[in-house]
Design a protein around this motif. Structure first.
Motif, short mmCIF file in Angstrom:
data_model
loop_
_atom_site.label_atom_id
_atom_site.label_comp_id
_atom_site.label_asym_id
_atom_site.label_seq_id
_atom_site.Cartn_x
_atom_site.Cartn_y
_atom_site.Cartn_z
N GLY A 175 0.80 -1.22 0.00
CA GLY A 175 0.00 0.00 0.00
C GLY A 175 0.83 1.27 0.00
O GLY A 175 0.51 2.23 -0.72
N SER A 176 1.88 1.30 0.79
CA SER A 176 2.71 2.50 0.89
C SER A 176 3.36 2.87 -0.44
O SER A 176 3.70 4.04 -0.67
N GLU A 215 0.90 5.18 -2.28
CA GLU A 215 0.48 6.40 -1.60
C GLU A 215 1.07 7.63 -2.28
O GLU A 215 2.26 7.65 -2.66
N ASN A 216 0.25 8.65 -2.47
CA ASN A 216 0.65 9.91 -3.10
C ASN A 216 1.11 9.74 -4.55
O ASN A 216 1.82 10.60 -5.09
N THR A 272 0.10 8.86 -8.73
CA THR A 272 -0.96 8.92 -9.75
C THR A 272 -0.73 7.78 -10.73
O THR A 272 0.29 7.09 -10.65
N GLN A 330 -7.24 1.06 -2.63
CA GLN A 330 -7.59 1.86 -1.47
C GLN A 330 -7.37 3.34 -1.74
O GLN A 330 -7.84 4.19 -0.98
N TYR A 331 -6.64 3.65 -2.81
CA TYR A 331 -6.34 5.05 -3.16
C TYR A 331 -7.21 5.48 -4.34
O TYR A 331 -7.24 4.82 -5.39
N SER A 332 -7.90 6.60 -4.18
CA SER A 332 -8.84 7.07 -5.19
C SER A 332 -8.16 7.47 -6.50
O SER A 332 -8.81 7.58 -7.53
N ARG A 353 -12.69 0.80 -3.40
CA ARG A 353 -11.89 -0.42 -3.29
C ARG A 353 -12.58 -1.55 -4.07
O ARG A 353 -13.80 -1.62 -4.12
#
Length: 384
Positions: free
Chosen positions: A97-98, A101-102, A104, A139-141, A147
């Motif tokens: 997941g990490s 994160e942030n 695109t 989990q990230y839009s 999800r």
């Protein structure tokens, strides 16, 4: 009257002004000189050449260090990933997941492309995107509005069609990002709501689960997304091996009539890999966890006829490290018959496996066989 020799007749005729008879014409009129058959050139036998085995050649061109590195599907450390790929010659990376994160879509594509550029051999880029509780990516839009649903929920809402519709969307998304392996589908049959694997399983009987698994593998193959059946030989209602050892005391006939059936259909559908869990399955081996058990791996190869990649669950789980330690666990995993090691402690485990090969504890043929399976999987995915 005596007959003149033929050559003398020719001379006399020439002297009288007549054209001489060509020798060839003279021979053609003589029955004794007409050939009875046309001579043919002697037959030549072209020696048969043994076709070159490209994978064998590929392996022979690799150094020992490069071969050992192909056995590792390492947990991605975004700060050092490219350098780790170069230093340890990694076979692949697992994104968590990490790592998303942030990011695109564009930046993630560029990041994965940079990892591939650092590799001597194209990488397996894997993710745990089961849906529901295990969604590293969606989990990230930035990647999906919601999800992905759990396998159980998809089945309850739309049956097989519901499962496959979302699975197809998942395959397209992974492919667009450059991710070529999803660590699924989950084959485990769990009936106890309090069991660790309950929310991640389909929640249906063996035959229904088998049908879903087979259809999912076929779909993933169509998109060249590597499938990984897990967690062999079936998690059942056992406790979480992330934190402690679990022992399954069911008989082999019980396992074969239930838990193993979805794995059989997944193998028949030509899955890419099978992940072996860390549970001690006493019917097969009452000493070693399945992931470190030669007996479990022999069963998978000989009884089920699986010829693809066998891989461990993450070897950092406490069910393994508490008893064996990280380095020894990796060596035992290779000796048991694993081709690919899911590894968070890859720096330690890479060195441990390399030393075991150099010291002769791991036979070079065992290493080469594992590397072959990994490379052939990469070929099937269009990476090589």
């Amino acid at each position: 009257m005596k007959l003149f020799p033929i050559f003398l007749c020719a001379v006399l005729l020439a002297g009288c002004g007549a054209d001489p008879v060509p020798a060839a014409a003279t021979m053609s009129t003589s029955p004794e000189t007409v050939p009875t058959s046309t001579p043919t050139a002697p037959e030549t036998t072209v020696p048969e050449t043994v076709p070159v085995d490209p994978v064998r050649q590929m392996i022979s061109d690799m150094s020992l260090e490069q071969r050992v590195g192909q056995l590792f599907l390492a947990r991605c450390n975004s700060e050092t990933a490219a350098e780790d790929v170069r230093q340890y010659h990694l076979g692949g990376l697992v994104l968590f997941g990490s790592d998303f994160e942030n990011q695109t879509m564009d930046s993630m594509c560029q990041t994965i492309a940079a990892y591939q550029e650092a590799a001597e051999k194209p990488l397996l880029i894997a993710v745990d995107e089961e849906g529901g509780d295990v969604t590293r990516l969606s989990q990230y839009s930035a990647f999906r509005a919601k999800r992905f649903s759990s396998l159980r929920k998809r089945w309850e809402q739309g049956g097989l069609e519901g499962v496959l519709t979302e699975e197809e969307e998942k395959c397209r998304l992974l492919s667009d990002l450059g991710i070529n392996v999803n660590l699924g589908p989950v084959c485990d049959i769990t009936t106890d709501p309090d069991a660790f694997m309950y929310s991640r399983s389909l929640g249906q009987d063996a035959q229904t689960t088998a049908e879903v698994i087979s259809s999912t593998v076929n779909l993933m193959n169509a998109f060249s997304i590597g499938s990984v059946l897990k967690h062999f030989p079936g998690y059942g209602n056992n406790v979480d091996t992330h934190t402690s050892i679990a022992v399954d005391t069911r008989t082999l006939s019980e396992l074969e009539s239930q838990d193993i059936i979805p794995f059989i259909t997944g193998i028949q559908a030509n899955c890419g890999a099978v992940m072996v869990g860390h549970i001690i399955v006493s019917a097969m081996d009452d000493e070693f966890p399945a992931s470190l058990s030669p007996a479990v791996h022999r069963y998978l190869r000989e009884e089920l006829g699986f010829s693809g990649v066998i891989m461990t669950d993450d070897l950092v789980m406490q069910a393994i490290t508490d008893q064996y330690g990280a380095g020894e666990a990796a060596v035992l995993a290779v000796l048991a018959g694993n081709d690919l090691l899911c590894s968070t402690e890859y720096a330690v485990q890479y060195q441990a496996v390399l030393q075991a090969v150099l010291l002769g504890r791991i036979d070079i043929d065992v290493l080469n066989s594992a590397v072959r399976n990994v490379l052939e999987w990469k070929i099937s995915l269009g990476l090589l």
